[in-house]
Design an enzyme around this catalytic site. Structure first.
Site, PDB file in Angstrom:
ATOM      1  N   GLY A   7      44.965  41.478  37.419  1.00  0.00           N
ATOM      2  CA  GLY A   7      43.897  42.340  36.907  1.00  0.00           C
ATOM      3  C   GLY A   7      44.539  43.655  36.491  1.00  0.00           C
ATOM      4  N   SER A 119      39.146  43.090  44.891  1.00  0.00           N
ATOM      5  CA  SER A 119      37.916  42.728  44.176  1.00  0.00           C
ATOM      6  C   SER A 119      36.719  42.714  45.127  1.00  0.00           C
ATOM      7  CB  SER A 119      38.072  41.333  43.548  1.00  0.00           C
ATOM      8  OG  SER A 119      39.293  41.244  42.846  1.00  0.00           O
ATOM      9  N   HIS A 175      32.946  47.247  53.795  1.00  0.00           N
ATOM     10  CA  HIS A 175      33.117  48.131  52.633  1.00  0.00           C
ATOM     11  C   HIS A 175      31.868  48.017  51.745  1.00  0.00           C
ATOM     12  CE1 HIS A 175      35.068  50.362  49.458  1.00  0.00           C
ATOM     13  NE2 HIS A 175      34.982  49.359  48.619  1.00  0.00           N
TER      14      HIS A 175
END
Ligand code: NAI
Ligand code: OAA
Length: 311
Positions: A7, A119, A175
């Site tokens: 990415g 991600s 998170h």
């Protein structure tokens, strides 16, 4: 030492930039599915070398995993970011398929790599990467706590009007906007509890701002943040590659620690050349224990959404 970043978007490219600039690795490979994109980002970063003075070799490839072979660390940032008004959890449908296939592909060429998952929803994607690859739990690390803790320290520094680097503070738990647990009671300014300088009301505001730190930036930027996320990944990679044994809150598989099992969630970890070398169990008070149990329930519920993809 070789690092692959899958990415080459906002977070991946920023991470490559910080790793190179700080000389954390000798080689960085950026990989993306968008034709020519990773090559372009890598070339742009390489053209900083003479002006900022680094020697890291940065290259980019379009979906060619053979170029990532024998990486020591692989960072997964591939997937979509949220837009204003969304939660991270809403990204699961698209990102789960991407993270699973990327984790499997990187392992084929770098069987000994430590994998850092970025991600979102990050705790769920870390659990997915662990289950899909079957790697030992020390080699799959979710990055979230390093970023959340840096935001916590930043908001504390703003409230105290003191340098962020003079402040020690940590965020544990999931998170997510509602699952993070900023450990206000344990935060200190040069070893002195911050509660000696800030009112409970001010501390509550700092904690609330920290929890929605990512959402606030997404609202301002139109997509999620990348400078602090990229720097936080680089900080974590540094501790692995250079065996720094820093204590960093990371999302890792818990097996009884903090009273939880079979989830990946943010807990304080010692991070070194073997990845997660220890989970540090700090003494939480009753209220913090309650928050952690609630956060763990939410993280566990999200994992249920993976059942079909892991079947
Ligand atoms: N854990 C954390 O603390 C943070 C997590 N994030 C998450 O990181 C992810 C990336 O965010 P950004 O870099 O801002 O997004 P971005 O859209 O700028 O970059 C994502 C990149 O992934 C690539 N990609 C998509 N599928 C791929 C595949 N199968 N193989 C290789 N590359 C692929 C895209 O082409 C794109 O270039 C998002 O899911 C975001 O929510 C972002 C910030 C902090
Ligand atoms: O907010 C987001 O979606 C991206 C992220 O995880 C963060 O910046 O903390």
């Amino acid at each position: 030492m070789k690092v692959t970043i899958v990415g080459a978007g906002n977070v991946g490219a920023t991470c490559a930039d910080v790793i190179s600039y700080r000389g954390i690795a000798s080689e960085v490979v950026l990989l993306d599915i968008k034709e020519g994109f990773a090559e372009g980002k890598a070339l742009d970063i390489m053209q900083c070398a003479t002006n900022t003075g680094f020697n890291t070799k940065v290259s980019g490839v379009t979906n060619d995993y053979s170029k990532t072979a024998n990486s020591d660390v692989v960072v997964i940032t591939s997937g979509i970011p949220r837009k204003p008004g969304m939660t991270r959890e809403e990204l699961i449908g698209i990102n789960a398929g991407i993270v699973k296939s990327v984790a499997e592909s990187v392992l084929q060429h770098s069987p000994h790599a430590i994998i850092v998952v970025v991600s979102n929803p990050m705790d769920t994607m870390t659990y997915l990467a662990l289950k899909a690859t079957g790697l030992p739990k020390n080699r799959i690390i979710g990055m979230g706590g390093a970023l959340d803790s840096s935001r916590f320290r930043t908001y504390l520094s703003m409230a105290l009007d003191k340098p962020a680097n003079d402040i020690a503070a940590m965020v544990i738990g999931g998170h997510g906007d509602t699952t993070m647990i900023p450990l206000t009671r344990l935060a200190s300014y040069n070893g002195i509890p911050v509660s000696q300088f800030l009112s409970q009301e001010a501390l509550d505001k700092v904690a609330a701002n920290t929890m929605v730190g990512g959402a606030t930036l997404t609202g301002l930027l139109g997509t999620s943040a990348w400078y602090a996320p990229g720097a936080s990944v680089a900080f974590l990679v540094d501790s692995i590659l250079n065996d720094q044994k820093k204590m960093i809150a990371c999302s890792v598989m818990v097996e009884g620690e903090y009273g939880q099992n079979d989830i990946c969630i943010g807990v304080p970890c010692i991070i070194g050349k073997n990845g997660v070398e220890e989970i540090v169990e700090i003494e939480l008070n009753e209220s913090e224990k309650g928050l952690f149990a609630k956060s763990a329930d939410a993280v566990r519920n999200m994992n249920d959404a993976l059942k079909s993809i892991l079947a």
